[in-house]
Design a protein around this motif. Sequence first.
Motif, PDB file in Angstrom:
ATOM      1  N   SER A  54       8.103 -58.608 -53.324  1.00 27.00           N
ATOM      2  CA  SER A  54       7.050 -58.988 -52.177  1.00 27.00           C
ATOM      3  C   SER A  54       8.253 -58.992 -50.915  1.00 27.00           C
ATOM      4  N   PHE A  55       8.665 -59.281 -51.410  1.00 28.18           N
ATOM      5  CA  PHE A  55       9.958 -59.676 -49.942  1.00 28.18           C
ATOM      6  C   PHE A  55      10.098 -58.063 -49.683  1.00 28.18           C
ATOM      7  N   THR A  56      10.197 -57.389 -50.506  1.00 28.54           N
ATOM      8  CA  THR A  56      10.311 -55.824 -50.013  1.00 28.54           C
ATOM      9  C   THR A  56       9.586 -55.642 -49.667  1.00 28.54           C
ATOM     10  N   GLY A  57       8.332 -55.920 -49.653  1.00 29.40           N
ATOM     11  CA  GLY A  57       6.821 -55.291 -48.969  1.00 29.40           C
ATOM     12  C   GLY A  57       7.123 -56.093 -47.505  1.00 29.40           C
ATOM     13  N   LEU A  58       7.081 -56.941 -47.339  1.00 29.37           N
ATOM     14  CA  LEU A  58       7.337 -57.501 -45.839  1.00 29.37           C
ATOM     15  C   LEU A  58       8.348 -57.357 -45.622  1.00 29.37           C
ATOM     16  N   GLY A  59       9.565 -56.629 -46.015  1.00 30.41           N
ATOM     17  CA  GLY A  59      10.486 -55.770 -44.426  1.00 30.41           C
ATOM     18  C   GLY A  59      10.028 -54.432 -43.953  1.00 30.41           C
ATOM     19  N   ILE A  60       9.369 -54.034 -45.365  1.00 28.21           N
ATOM     20  CA  ILE A  60       8.484 -52.904 -44.527  1.00 28.21           C
ATOM     21  C   ILE A  60       7.475 -53.155 -43.984  1.00 28.21           C
ATOM     22  N   ASP A  61       6.532 -54.388 -43.967  1.00 30.99           N
ATOM     23  CA  ASP A  61       5.614 -54.499 -42.638  1.00 30.99           C
ATOM     24  C   ASP A  61       6.319 -54.907 -41.507  1.00 30.99           C
ATOM     25  N   TYR A  62       7.335 -55.985 -41.687  1.00 27.18           N
ATOM     26  CA  TYR A  62       8.168 -56.117 -40.677  1.00 27.18           C
ATOM     27  C   TYR A  62       8.509 -55.194 -39.642  1.00 27.18           C
ATOM     28  N   ILE A  63       9.612 -54.111 -39.969  1.00 29.71           N
ATOM     29  CA  ILE A  63      10.118 -52.579 -39.929  1.00 29.71           C
ATOM     30  C   ILE A  63       8.862 -51.892 -38.964  1.00 29.71           C
ATOM     31  N   ARG A  64       7.778 -51.952 -39.629  1.00 28.72           N
ATOM     32  CA  ARG A  64       6.519 -51.091 -38.732  1.00 28.72           C
ATOM     33  C   ARG A  64       6.089 -51.510 -38.114  1.00 28.72           C
ATOM     34  N   SER A  65       5.824 -53.506 -37.869  1.00 27.27           N
ATOM     35  CA  SER A  65       4.882 -53.979 -36.791  1.00 27.27           C
ATOM     36  C   SER A  65       6.117 -53.649 -35.733  1.00 27.27           C
ATOM     37  N   ARG A  66       7.363 -53.984 -36.140  1.00 22.02           N
ATOM     38  CA  ARG A  66       8.586 -54.001 -34.398  1.00 22.02           C
ATOM     39  C   ARG A  66       8.601 -52.249 -34.338  1.00 22.02           C
ATOM     40  N   VAL A  67       8.571 -51.325 -35.390  1.00 17.69           N
ATOM     41  CA  VAL A  67       8.015 -49.893 -34.081  1.00 17.69           C
ATOM     42  C   VAL A  67       7.550 -49.426 -34.356  1.00 17.69           C
ATOM     43  N   GLU A  68       6.028 -49.567 -34.877  1.00 17.87           N
ATOM     44  CA  GLU A  68       4.632 -49.615 -33.991  1.00 17.87           C
ATOM     45  C   GLU A  68       3.680 -49.950 -33.489  1.00 17.87           C
ATOM     46  N   GLY A  69       4.075 -51.459 -34.218  1.00 14.25           N
ATOM     47  CA  GLY A  69       3.301 -52.599 -33.483  1.00 14.25           C
ATOM     48  C   GLY A  69       2.241 -52.778 -33.767  1.00 14.25           C
ATOM     49  N   VAL A  70       1.920 -52.455 -34.779  1.00 19.98           N
ATOM     50  CA  VAL A  70       0.948 -53.364 -36.003  1.00 19.98           C
ATOM     51  C   VAL A  70       0.945 -55.168 -36.624  1.00 19.98           C
ATOM     52  N   PRO A  71      -0.180 -54.705 -36.200  1.00 27.16           N
ATOM     53  CA  PRO A  71       0.343 -56.452 -36.681  1.00 27.16           C
ATOM     54  C   PRO A  71       0.949 -56.884 -37.646  1.00 27.16           C
ATOM     55  N   LEU A  72       1.432 -57.414 -38.299  1.00 26.05           N
ATOM     56  CA  LEU A  72       2.242 -58.578 -39.513  1.00 26.05           C
ATOM     57  C   LEU A  72       1.159 -58.636 -40.057  1.00 26.05           C
ATOM     58  N   ILE A 303      -4.998 -47.173 -43.794  1.00 24.81           N
ATOM     59  CA  ILE A 303      -5.412 -45.765 -42.945  1.00 24.81           C
ATOM     60  C   ILE A 303      -6.561 -47.073 -42.013  1.00 24.81           C
ATOM     61  N   HIS A 304      -7.442 -47.024 -42.578  1.00 28.35           N
ATOM     62  CA  HIS A 304      -8.415 -48.014 -42.068  1.00 28.35           C
ATOM     63  C   HIS A 304      -8.124 -49.080 -42.209  1.00 28.35           C
ATOM     64  N   GLY A 305      -7.236 -49.879 -41.892  1.00 30.19           N
ATOM     65  CA  GLY A 305      -6.707 -51.063 -41.957  1.00 30.19           C
ATOM     66  C   GLY A 305      -6.985 -52.299 -42.082  1.00 30.19           C
ATOM     67  N   GLN A 306      -7.250 -51.572 -43.272  1.00 28.70           N
ATOM     68  CA  GLN A 306      -8.271 -52.922 -44.891  1.00 28.70           C
ATOM     69  C   GLN A 306      -6.823 -53.251 -45.536  1.00 28.70           C
ATOM     70  N   LEU A 307      -5.686 -52.674 -45.393  1.00 24.18           N
ATOM     71  CA  LEU A 307      -5.348 -53.410 -46.498  1.00 24.18           C
ATOM     72  C   LEU A 307      -3.269 -52.967 -45.914  1.00 24.18           C
ATOM     73  N   PRO A 308      -2.401 -53.836 -45.626  1.00 23.23           N
ATOM     74  CA  PRO A 308      -1.337 -53.691 -45.458  1.00 23.23           C
ATOM     75  C   PRO A 308      -0.583 -52.745 -45.902  1.00 23.23           C
ATOM     76  N   LEU A 309       0.307 -51.965 -45.374  1.00 25.58           N
ATOM     77  CA  LEU A 309       1.524 -50.867 -45.961  1.00 25.58           C
ATOM     78  C   LEU A 309       1.946 -51.309 -47.181  1.00 25.58           C
ATOM     79  N   GLY A 310       3.334 -52.886 -46.843  1.00 23.55           N
ATOM     80  CA  GLY A 310       3.937 -53.044 -47.106  1.00 23.55           C
ATOM     81  C   GLY A 310       4.059 -53.752 -48.609  1.00 23.55           C
ATOM     82  N   THR A 311       3.268 -54.904 -47.854  1.00 24.17           N
ATOM     83  CA  THR A 311       2.799 -56.374 -48.880  1.00 24.17           C
ATOM     84  C   THR A 311       1.197 -55.849 -49.605  1.00 24.17           C
ATOM     85  N   GLY A 312       0.726 -54.890 -49.013  1.00 21.00           N
ATOM     86  CA  GLY A 312      -0.402 -54.190 -49.431  1.00 21.00           C
ATOM     87  C   GLY A 312      -0.422 -53.331 -50.875  1.00 21.00           C
TER      88      GLY A 312
END
Length: 622
Positions: A54-72, A303-312
């Motif tokens: 879970s912490f690994t997934g959270l790290g991936i989502d956090y990086i994506r939010s900082r790079v792509e501006g996707v909400p965490l 792709i349709h925003g219904q599931l996070p990439l990292g924690t999902g």
Amino acid sequence: MAEPPPAASSATPPLSNGVLVRRLFGLAWKYRFHCIGVLSLQVVLLSIGIAGLSFTGLGIDYIRSRVEGVPLGENVLGLVPPPDWSPLRVLGALACAILLFAVTRAFLNYFYSVSANKLVQQKIVTDLRAQVYDKLQRLSFRFFDANNTGSIITRVTGDVQAVRMFIDSVLIQSVIMLISLTVYVVYMVNLNVRLTLVCLATTPLLAVASTWFSKKMQPEYKLNRTLFERMVQALSESIQGIAVTKGFGREAEDRERFNRANRAVYEQQRGIFWRVSLFSPTIGALTRVNMLVLLGYGGWLVIHGQLPLGTGLIVFAGLLEQFSGQVNSVAWLVNSVQQSLIGARRVFEILDSPVEVESAPDAVRCGRLRGAVRFDAVSFAYTGINPVLRDIDLDVAPGQCVAILGETGAGKSVLMSLVPRFFDPTLGRVLIDGLDARDLHLDDLRRNIGLVFQESFLFSNTVAANIAFGHPDATMEQIEKAAKIAAAHDFITALPQGYDTVLGESGSGLSGGQRQRLAIARAVLLEPAILLLDDPTAAIDSETEHEIFEALDRAIAGRTTFIVAHRLSTLRRADFIIVMEHGRIVQRGTHAELMRQSGPYSRVAQLQLIDGAALQNEGRAK
């Protein structure tokens, strides 16, 4: 001592798989606190693994939010980095947490392995092997006559390990698998219900395939244990009969016999491994279909925003991979189940075998017996058919010596075996000092009886320990006294370390006469009221026979003695003689009395006298 009976089939029907499983669960229940400790460790390991993922997934989502501006967004654990932390600080904290989880899990994995090994190897295996060995010590000769040495050794060693396999590889691992799968499914459902249902759609097929494979493999594992048992028996017989093999120059044939048994085990095991190897990737292929579904449907949800990439998706992929790994182990688990059930059935056959001869709950404790022995209308049969002994009536007063003569199979050894209760009569009673032998405490009865067999077995121990085998607390003075009575003291003191000389297996290095004299000393040391001698001079030469008789004369003095004999030199020493045919006493009396009667005794005596005279004439001619 007893003449071998016909092989007997098991008195109880084979245990069903259901009964076996219940009994194995009952065995595990004795160690429930150890099992609970092992399982608790596994739950902690499982939790740490999921937390790290879970912490690994959270790290991936956090990086994506900082790079792509996707909400965490939200995650199952509800973890959100503090807004006032810098990206480097957040990633550093996540990395430290993941490293801490990894180190902690590695340490606990080691502790889990040690705990599981301690439970299974040191507790369950040791206790069960001791329990089986204890039962073997209490079983009658009938069990050992009906089961070969290879079978018994295999059950005490390999089959006990099979029971260990059930508790370790089946029971504990099944519970761990059940807990793990439940946690994974619950977590995946919390991530996305529809994705979970789609990805696990093939799971029922795995259950059907595993059930079919389990039934298919059970006969194969049963055959495997039988073939392995035959190989062990071939090895055992080869070692025991090495002198005969070399004497007849049959080494090559003996090697081929063992190699055939060895190859049979190998080829049958290869068939098992081939089937297991085929089944395992089949299960793996079915589980990999789940990953294809995840990449297709799960990717569409991301792709349709219904599931996070990292924690999902990433966490879901990790959980599904773990889920698939657990399911893949079903093949290994099924393999372990079949092996353990076959082995457990063979172990429980020993534990369930009836103890035919044991002390009654109200058995009479006795000290020194006088030695009066009476056979009162005694009959005996191994299987209830074709009695070995028929209507035996015999009175032997304390201190009397009775010799028993008869052809092979006449029932001589069986008759003597009833005195120490190696068997109990089918009909009638054996009375010792007026009491039914079955009413006396078994240990007390046998401590009053000394035994000397035709081929006496000696242990790989010191001479003193062999003499004191029945009386391990005997003093050195008592041991030497017994050796002197048995005319063994002189040759013992001539050995390199005297009484401390360690004998080889079965007394190798000693002559037949020396081994017999040690056996007589072993019997005499008990100061028994009753002495049983099963043809102790049959396999020795006339000169050695004279030495043995000197020892026997001292050993017999004052003791009730039964001696199976065929030589006139032995028979004449008895107070009276009985002649047996087909399980009955057909003649009785002293040597002089029987020589005046026409019958089997006088015929045997005349033949020996004629042979003796012929040998004397031949000697004079030379």
